[in-house]
Design an enzyme around this catalytic site. Structure first.
Site, PDB file in Angstrom:
ATOM      1  CE  LYS A  13      -1.988  -1.258   3.911  1.00  0.00           C
ATOM      2  NZ  LYS A  13      -1.282  -2.534   4.140  1.00  0.00           N
ATOM      3  NE  ARG A  88      -4.542  -1.190  10.011  1.00  0.00           N
ATOM      4  CZ  ARG A  88      -3.495  -0.676   9.376  1.00  0.00           C
ATOM      5  NH1 ARG A  88      -3.517   0.556   8.938  1.00  0.00           N
ATOM      6  NH2 ARG A  88      -2.447  -1.427   9.180  1.00  0.00           N
ATOM      7  NE  ARG A 127       7.688  -2.619   6.253  1.00  0.00           N
ATOM      8  CZ  ARG A 127       6.367  -2.677   6.306  1.00  0.00           C
ATOM      9  NH1 ARG A 127       5.655  -2.105   5.365  1.00  0.00           N
ATOM     10  NH2 ARG A 127       5.781  -3.310   7.292  1.00  0.00           N
ATOM     11  NE  ARG A 171       1.965  -4.765  11.294  1.00  0.00           N
ATOM     12  CZ  ARG A 171       3.084  -4.662  10.572  1.00  0.00           C
ATOM     13  NH1 ARG A 171       4.245  -5.083  11.076  1.00  0.00           N
ATOM     14  NH2 ARG A 171       3.058  -4.134   9.381  1.00  0.00           N
TER      15      ARG A 171
HETATM   16  P1  AP5 Z   1       4.860  -1.623   1.849  1.00  0.00           P
HETATM   17  O1  AP5 Z   1       4.555  -0.764   0.675  1.00  0.00           O
HETATM   18  O2  AP5 Z   1       5.588  -1.034   2.998  1.00  0.00           O
HETATM   19  O3  AP5 Z   1       3.521  -2.375   2.352  1.00  0.00           O
HETATM   20  P2  AP5 Z   1       2.275  -1.828   3.169  1.00  0.00           P
HETATM   21  O4  AP5 Z   1       1.059  -2.492   2.600  1.00  0.00           O
HETATM   22  O5  AP5 Z   1       2.276  -0.337   3.217  1.00  0.00           O
HETATM   23  O6  AP5 Z   1       2.600  -2.485   4.577  1.00  0.00           O
HETATM   24  P3  AP5 Z   1       2.507  -1.967   6.076  1.00  0.00           P
HETATM   25  O7  AP5 Z   1       3.123  -3.082   6.888  1.00  0.00           O
HETATM   26  O8  AP5 Z   1       3.070  -0.595   6.250  1.00  0.00           O
HETATM   27  O9  AP5 Z   1       1.010  -1.946   6.335  1.00  0.00           O
HETATM   28  P4  AP5 Z   1       0.342  -2.038   7.672  1.00  0.00           P
HETATM   29  O10 AP5 Z   1      -1.059  -1.897   7.226  1.00  0.00           O
HETATM   30  O11 AP5 Z   1       0.632  -3.194   8.525  1.00  0.00           O
HETATM   31  O12 AP5 Z   1       1.041  -0.866   8.531  1.00  0.00           O
HETATM   32  P5  AP5 Z   1       0.655   0.657   8.793  1.00  0.00           P
HETATM   33  O13 AP5 Z   1       1.914   1.423   8.747  1.00  0.00           O
HETATM   34  O14 AP5 Z   1      -0.496   1.094   7.964  1.00  0.00           O
HETATM   35  O15 AP5 Z   1       5.659  -2.910   1.290  1.00  0.00           O
HETATM   36  C1  AP5 Z   1       6.151  -3.906   2.165  1.00  0.00           C
HETATM   37  C2  AP5 Z   1       7.537  -4.369   1.704  1.00  0.00           C
HETATM   38  O16 AP5 Z   1       7.416  -5.066   0.468  1.00  0.00           O
HETATM   39  C3  AP5 Z   1       8.516  -3.215   1.426  1.00  0.00           C
HETATM   40  O17 AP5 Z   1       9.807  -3.640   1.767  1.00  0.00           O
HETATM   41  C4  AP5 Z   1       8.401  -2.975  -0.105  1.00  0.00           C
HETATM   42  O18 AP5 Z   1       9.605  -2.464  -0.659  1.00  0.00           O
HETATM   43  C5  AP5 Z   1       8.116  -4.395  -0.598  1.00  0.00           C
HETATM   44  N1  AP5 Z   1       7.223  -4.433  -1.757  1.00  0.00           N
HETATM   45  C6  AP5 Z   1       6.162  -3.620  -2.028  1.00  0.00           C
HETATM   46  N2  AP5 Z   1       5.550  -4.008  -3.164  1.00  0.00           N
HETATM   47  C7  AP5 Z   1       6.242  -5.104  -3.616  1.00  0.00           C
HETATM   48  C8  AP5 Z   1       6.102  -5.964  -4.749  1.00  0.00           C
HETATM   49  N3  AP5 Z   1       5.113  -5.797  -5.647  1.00  0.00           N
HETATM   50  N4  AP5 Z   1       6.988  -6.986  -4.886  1.00  0.00           N
HETATM   51  C9  AP5 Z   1       7.978  -7.187  -3.974  1.00  0.00           C
HETATM   52  N5  AP5 Z   1       8.177  -6.398  -2.888  1.00  0.00           N
HETATM   53  C10 AP5 Z   1       7.305  -5.366  -2.709  1.00  0.00           C
HETATM   54  O19 AP5 Z   1       0.116   0.593  10.293  1.00  0.00           O
HETATM   55  C11 AP5 Z   1       0.949   0.241  11.375  1.00  0.00           C
HETATM   56  C12 AP5 Z   1       0.113   0.222  12.656  1.00  0.00           C
HETATM   57  O20 AP5 Z   1      -0.461   1.513  12.896  1.00  0.00           O
HETATM   58  C13 AP5 Z   1      -1.064  -0.748  12.686  1.00  0.00           C
HETATM   59  O21 AP5 Z   1      -0.682  -2.057  13.053  1.00  0.00           O
HETATM   60  C14 AP5 Z   1      -1.971  -0.083  13.736  1.00  0.00           C
HETATM   61  O22 AP5 Z   1      -1.527  -0.363  15.033  1.00  0.00           O
HETATM   62  C15 AP5 Z   1      -1.763   1.393  13.486  1.00  0.00           C
HETATM   63  N6  AP5 Z   1      -2.751   1.986  12.564  1.00  0.00           N
HETATM   64  C16 AP5 Z   1      -2.474   2.564  11.356  1.00  0.00           C
HETATM   65  N7  AP5 Z   1      -3.621   2.990  10.780  1.00  0.00           N
HETATM   66  C17 AP5 Z   1      -4.618   2.668  11.639  1.00  0.00           C
HETATM   67  C18 AP5 Z   1      -6.039   2.841  11.589  1.00  0.00           C
HETATM   68  N8  AP5 Z   1      -6.663   3.410  10.537  1.00  0.00           N
HETATM   69  N9  AP5 Z   1      -6.769   2.390  12.638  1.00  0.00           N
HETATM   70  C19 AP5 Z   1      -6.178   1.822  13.700  1.00  0.00           C
HETATM   71  N10 AP5 Z   1      -4.840   1.629  13.815  1.00  0.00           N
HETATM   72  C20 AP5 Z   1      -4.064   2.055  12.776  1.00  0.00           C
END
Ligand code: AP5
Length: 225
Positions: A13, A88, A127, A171
């Site tokens: 994402k 979410r 990552r 997660r």
């Molecule tokens: P990346 O692009 O970083 O993936 P992502 O989907 O953004 O993953 P996240 O782990 O950041 O999502 P998340 O939803 O768990 O965390 P968030 O920060 O939102 O890609 C991942 C890796 O793969 C990278 O190394 C990239 O280079 C690689 N990659 C990408 N595309 C690829 C491809 N096609 N092929 C190969 N490699 C690839 O949230 C963190 C925490 O915040 C949550 O756990 C929660 O506690 C809190 N939080 C955030 N938002 C909310 C909300 N709305 N409500 C409640 N709690 C929230």
């Protein structure tokens, strides 16, 4: 253009959100990134959120809804935005729709980037992120030119605290229980668009662009919130 990006942790994402933002000139708003910045700054929000984020749990809805309402009212959002990590829960999705409806706007498209849980664990393990600008890299698929240093700003790379395997698995479990229903919410009225995320970053982005080209040309593009 008002979009939300859905998908498992590690689905891509953030990666796709940055590509969309740079092509279409609208802000990529990652709620995870905003929370991590608040945690490092030691702000009130950061202290409250850290209890949840470090255990792999969701931050309470009301805190997140307020944060997003405020962010999408900022001046850089007048031509739209890409929300990554929000909504979410179905409660967050409904609240967002309600807030937008009051301004005569709506989420136009929810893009669900689909990968398997095992792929998610593998990506999260490799990552790395920039400690200064938050850019996202991968040790194999998206490497920096210099060792351990961000290509964009020269900041040091680090591994997110919640990217250890135990928290990542938690997660994923939380996602399946609380976030997966959000895809059904957007599917009900035809706003859900799914993409196979287990392909190269460029191939995934080509599909995203294909979907977005319809939106950009549509009469609704560029509405103001
Ligand atoms: P990346 O692009 O970083 O993936 P992502 O989907 O953004 O993953 P996240 O782990 O950041 O999502 P998340 O939803 O768990 O965390 P968030 O920060 O939102 O890609 C991942 C890796 O793969 C990278 O190394 C990239 O280079 C690689 N990659 C990408 N595309 C690829 C491809 N096609 N092929 C190969 N490699 C690839 O949230 C963190 C925490 O915040 C949550 O756990 C929660 O506690 C809190 N939080 C955030 N938002 C909310 C909300 N709305 N409500 C409640 N709690 C929230």
């Amino acid at each position: 253009m008002r979009l939300v990006l859905l998908g498992l942790p590690g689905a891509g994402k953030g990666t796709q959100g940055e590509l969309i933002a740079s092509k279409y000139g609208i802000p990529h708003i990652s709620t995870g990134h905003i929370i991590r910045q608040a945690v490092s700054a030691g702000s009130d929000l950061g202290q409250k959120a850290n209890l949840y984020i470090s255990g792999g749990n969701l931050v309470p809805d009301e805190l997140m809804i307020q944060l997003v309402y405020e962010r999408i009212r900022e001046p850089d959002c007048t031509q739209g935005w890409i929300l990554d990590g929000f909504p979410r829960t179905v409660h967050q999705a409904r609240a967002l729709d309600q807030c937008l409806a009051e301004a005569g706007a709506a989420v136009q498209m929810a893009i669900d980037i689909r990968i398997t849980q095992e792929e998610a664990i593998k990506r999260i393990a490799q990552r790395r992120m920039c400690s200064q600008c938050g850019a996202v890299y991968h040790l194999k698929y998206y490497r920096t030119k210099g060792e351990g240093v961000c290509d964009i700003c020269g900041g040091d790379l680090f591994r997110r605290e919640d990217d250890n395997e135990e928290t990542a698995r938690k997660r994923l479990e939380v996602h399946m229980r609380q976030t997966h229903p959000v895809t059904h919410y957007y599917a009900q009225d035809g706003r859900l668009y799914s993409i196979d995320g287990v392909r190269s970053i460029d191939e995934v982005f080509a599909d995203v662009e294909n979907y977005l080209s319809g939106l950009v040309e549509g009469p609704d593009a560029g509405e103001v919130l």
